[in-house]
Structures are given as structure tokens and as C-alpha cells.
Design a protein around this motif. Structure first.
Motif, mmCIF file in Angstrom:
data_model
loop_
_atom_site.group_PDB
_atom_site.id
_atom_site.type_symbol
_atom_site.label_atom_id
_atom_site.label_comp_id
_atom_site.label_asym_id
_atom_site.label_seq_id
_atom_site.Cartn_x
_atom_site.Cartn_y
_atom_site.Cartn_z
ATOM 1 N N PHE A 162 -5.040 -12.337 -4.521
ATOM 2 C CA PHE A 162 -3.760 -11.994 -5.137
ATOM 3 C C PHE A 162 -3.064 -10.924 -4.293
ATOM 4 O O PHE A 162 -3.660 -9.901 -3.968
ATOM 5 N N VAL A 163 -1.806 -11.156 -3.947
ATOM 6 C CA VAL A 163 -1.025 -10.185 -3.182
ATOM 7 C C VAL A 163 0.217 -9.827 -3.994
ATOM 8 O O VAL A 163 1.014 -10.693 -4.342
ATOM 9 N N LEU A 164 0.341 -8.539 -4.302
ATOM 10 C CA LEU A 164 1.436 -8.054 -5.149
ATOM 11 C C LEU A 164 2.486 -7.374 -4.284
ATOM 12 O O LEU A 164 2.195 -6.370 -3.613
ATOM 13 N N ASP A 165 3.685 -7.966 -4.256
ATOM 14 C CA ASP A 165 4.813 -7.396 -3.532
ATOM 15 C C ASP A 165 4.494 -7.171 -2.062
ATOM 16 O O ASP A 165 5.068 -6.286 -1.419
ATOM 17 N N ARG A 166 3.598 -7.960 -1.503
ATOM 18 C CA ARG A 166 3.167 -7.828 -0.112
ATOM 19 C C ARG A 166 2.706 -6.409 0.220
ATOM 20 O O ARG A 166 2.729 -5.991 1.369
ATOM 21 N N ARG A 167 2.261 -5.660 -0.826
ATOM 22 C CA ARG A 167 1.810 -4.285 -0.640
ATOM 23 C C ARG A 167 0.353 -4.105 -1.047
ATOM 24 O O ARG A 167 -0.369 -3.335 -0.435
ATOM 25 N N TYR A 168 -0.036 -4.785 -2.111
ATOM 26 C CA TYR A 168 -1.357 -4.583 -2.683
ATOM 27 C C TYR A 168 -2.094 -5.918 -2.778
ATOM 28 O O TYR A 168 -1.486 -6.934 -3.092
#
Length: 233
Positions: free
Chosen positions: A183-189
Motif C-alpha cells: 500500500f502506498v499512500l500519497d506516494r509518501r508512505y
């Protein structure tokens, strides 16, 4: 805020991870502003479809285990699935290459049905023992979620969306996905594996707080179970 999820329809932890993430998202105060984007990933790109062989048999062969050992391992996964309300039947699950299923998901995404396609294919594979590489089955499942039969037929008679599937697989390497679900959140996490809902919720809150920050920070939770390329788990 985008949440991208790399997944394979033959990955048991991906279905479990989907349920756990959904539980977390239901508790997230900004859930209506989250856009979930499903991404293709193939654990076994060279797998040959073998309708007469179930996953227990296949796993025993590739791992060098006895059939009883393979069943015991899958029984543990079945119990994990049951904890989140899912029913797995590995005795019925058909050994099937997932390439065309991923192309169907890509078509579904074009019509806002990506999540519906993932859900239906997971259930077909793990619960119903359907051959998710069979074109007649994919046509049935695609129309069941609301796709036009003509669009699904055109897809299956061509190589449509092959580039999109390949691009997703390449992107998985770029974002550091060593297994799925990822899972990648907002390409940040990044959150790796079928984590507990509270882990997903924490990541959602952190990503939301940092929504407008210019410098991305990678935070990865790596203790959850994943499926890695080349394995049936």
C-alpha cells in the motif's frame, strides 16, 4: 489523497489485507477524500494454468512438501481469512495464471469498477474455486460487476491493457514493493503486508497530516504477512 494498492488475485494475504484496510478506512475521518487505486502485480508470471490441480497440490510440489504439510499451512491462512469474515477453500482453488485477470481489472478501472473487479476475482478464486484465467469465466465475472460484455470480449480477444499491467509491475519495483499486498499512500508512505487495521489507520492519519508537505518521507511497516514473487503462499 491516493492510496495505491499493489495486489495479485491469487495472493491470499492480498484479500485479507483488503478487508483490514477497508476496516481502517471506514474509521478514517477523511475517507470520502481517499481515492483507492488498484495496481497489478504477478507473483508467478510464468505459472501455467492447470485446472485439474488445486493450490494444495501445487504448493506441495513446488515446495517439496507432503500434501498434508501444504494443507496445514493453508489451513492457517484460512483461519486468518476467517478472522476478517472471509471464506477460503484451498481444496477448490484452481492453479491459474493471473495475467488476463489483471487486464480485466485494468478495464474495470477505466469504468470506476476497479475495486469491484478485485473483490469479485478474489471471491471467485479463493471461495468459489473458479478458474480466473478462463475467458468464459472472466466474461461472466466482468459483466456481473457491470462491464459491457462487448468490452470484455474485445479485451479477451486482444492484448488490450497489457502495457498497463506491465507498467504497474514496473512501478512496484520503483516504489520498493518486494511482495504484496503493498500500500502506498500519497506516494509518501508505504505499508507492506496484511497489517492490522490500526496500522493502516495510523498511516492514513499520518499521510493526511502531511498532505501538503513538499518533502516526502517513506515510512514502511514490514511485519505483516506478504506473498513474494515466485511463491504460492
Amino acid at each position: 489523497m491516493d492510496v495505491e494498492i499493489w495486489s495479485d488475485v491469487m495472493c491470499p494475504f492480498c484479500y485479507i489485507g483488503k478487508r483490514k484496510f477497508e476496516h481502517a478506512l471506514s474509521q478514517f475521518s477523511h475517507k470520502d477524500q481517499v481515492n483507492v487505486v488498484w495496481k497489478s502485480f504477478q507473483l508467478n508470471p510464468d505459472m501455467k494454468t492447470e485446472p485439474g490441480k488445486n493450490i494444495n497440490q501445487y504448493l506441495a510440489e513446488i515446495k517439496g512438501w507432503s500434501l498434508d504439510e501444504a494443507k496445514r499451512m493453508n489451513d492457517r491462512v484460512t483461519a486468518m481469512a476467517s478472522e476478517v469474515g472471509l471464506t477460503y477453500d484451498f481444496d477448490k482453488a484452481v492453479v491459474a495464471n493471473s495475467w488476463d485477470a489483471h487486464r480485466l481489472i485494468q478495464l474495470a478501472k477505466q469504468h470506476g469498477l476497479g475495486d469491484a473487479a478485485e473483490e469479485r476475482l478474489f471471491r471467485a478464486y479463493f471461495t468459489e474455486g473458479r478458474d480466473t484465467s478462463d475467458h468464459a469465466t472472466l466474461l461472466e465475472l466482468g459483466t456481473e460487476i457491470g462491464l459491457a460484455a462487448a468490452d470484455v470480449e474485445q479485451l479477451l480477444q486482444s492484448n488490450q491493457f497489457a502495457e498497463a499491467v506491465s507498467r504497474d509491475i514496473y512501478e512496484a519495483q520503483q516504489v520498493g514493493a518486494r511482495g504484496v499486498p503493498f500500500f502506498v499512500l500519497d506516494r509518501r508512505y508505504a505499508v507492506s503486508g496484511a497489517q492490522q487495521p490500526e496500522t493502516f489507520l495510523g498511516a492514513l492519519n499520518t499521510a493526511w497530516t502531511d498532505w501538503e508537505k513538499a518533502n516526502p518521507v517513506a515510512v514502511e511497516a514490514t511485519d505483516g504477512p506478504t506473498c513474494t514473487p515466485g511463491e504460492i503462499c
